[in-house]
Scaffold this motif. Structure first.
Motif, PDB file in Angstrom:
ATOM      1  N   THR A   1     -27.359  80.666 -95.433  1.00 16.70           N
ATOM      2  CA  THR A   1     -26.030  80.225 -95.035  1.00 16.70           C
ATOM      3  C   THR A   1     -25.361  79.440 -96.157  1.00 16.70           C
ATOM      4  OG1 THR A   1     -26.711  78.070 -94.185  1.00 16.70           O
ATOM      5  CG2 THR A   1     -26.819  79.923 -92.637  1.00 16.70           C
ATOM      6  N   ARG A   2     -24.066  79.276 -96.024  1.00 20.13           N
ATOM      7  CA  ARG A   2     -23.295  78.454 -96.967  1.00 20.13           C
ATOM      8  C   ARG A   2     -23.790  77.011 -96.928  1.00 20.13           C
ATOM      9  NH1 ARG A   2     -21.247  75.577-100.274  1.00 20.13           N
ATOM     10  NH2 ARG A   2     -19.078  74.953-100.338  1.00 20.13           N
TER      11      ARG A   2
ATOM     12  N   ASP B   1     -26.959  76.772 -98.897  1.00 21.03           N
ATOM     13  CA  ASP B   1     -26.615  76.816-100.326  1.00 21.03           C
ATOM     14  C   ASP B   1     -26.164  75.441-100.810  1.00 21.03           C
ATOM     15  OD1 ASP B   1     -27.096  79.556-100.472  1.00 21.03           O
ATOM     16  OD2 ASP B   1     -24.977  80.101-100.333  1.00 21.03           O
ATOM     17  N   SER B   2     -25.304  74.801-100.031  1.00 17.52           N
ATOM     18  CA  SER B   2     -24.778  73.494-100.412  1.00 17.52           C
ATOM     19  C   SER B   2     -25.883  72.444-100.455  1.00 17.52           C
ATOM     20  CB  SER B   2     -23.683  73.063 -99.431  1.00 17.52           C
ATOM     21  OG  SER B   2     -23.233  71.767 -99.757  1.00 17.52           O
TER      22      SER B   2
ATOM     23  N   ILE C   1     -19.008  70.666 -97.680  1.00 18.93           N
ATOM     24  CA  ILE C   1     -18.829  71.537 -96.509  1.00 18.93           C
ATOM     25  C   ILE C   1     -17.855  70.955 -95.495  1.00 18.93           C
ATOM     26  CG2 ILE C   1     -21.094  72.602 -96.800  1.00 18.93           C
ATOM     27  CD1 ILE C   1     -21.992  70.906 -94.327  1.00 18.93           C
TER      28      ILE C   1
END
Length: 89
Positions: free
Chosen positions: A8-9, A12-13, A56
């Motif tokens: 997921t994003r 990643d973050s 995010i």
């Protein structure tokens, strides 16, 4: 130890900022990685939570990293904070 692919994003973050704050390779961060065992401290924890929160756009309670310092735990906290931030009007 090999890391699982990013799903997921948010993962990643968290992985990017975890590795950046601790100055370690992102590939070494796995779901079971422990922030404090990897060299983190309370000041770096605050920096990590702030960086992920900004990235995010989520409200992450810093206490969560002290309750569960695993990568998976921070992803969960970030996911919860992201959903709460984006569902409140």
């Amino acid at each position: 130890m090999t890391s699982l692919p990013n799903r997921t994003r948010i993962e990643d973050s968290v992985r990017h900022h975890w590795a950046t704050v601790l100055e370690i390779p992102a590939a070494s961060v796995s779901p079971s990685s422990d922030f404090f065992a990897d060299g983190g401290n309370s000041l770096l924890a605050a920096e990590l939570v702030a960086a992920v929160s900004d990235d995010i756009r989520a409200d992450i309670d810093i206490a969560r990293i002290f309750l569960d310092a695993s990568f998976a735990g921070l992803v969960d906290a970030a996911t919860t904070g992201h959903h709460q931030t984006h569902t409140e009007h």
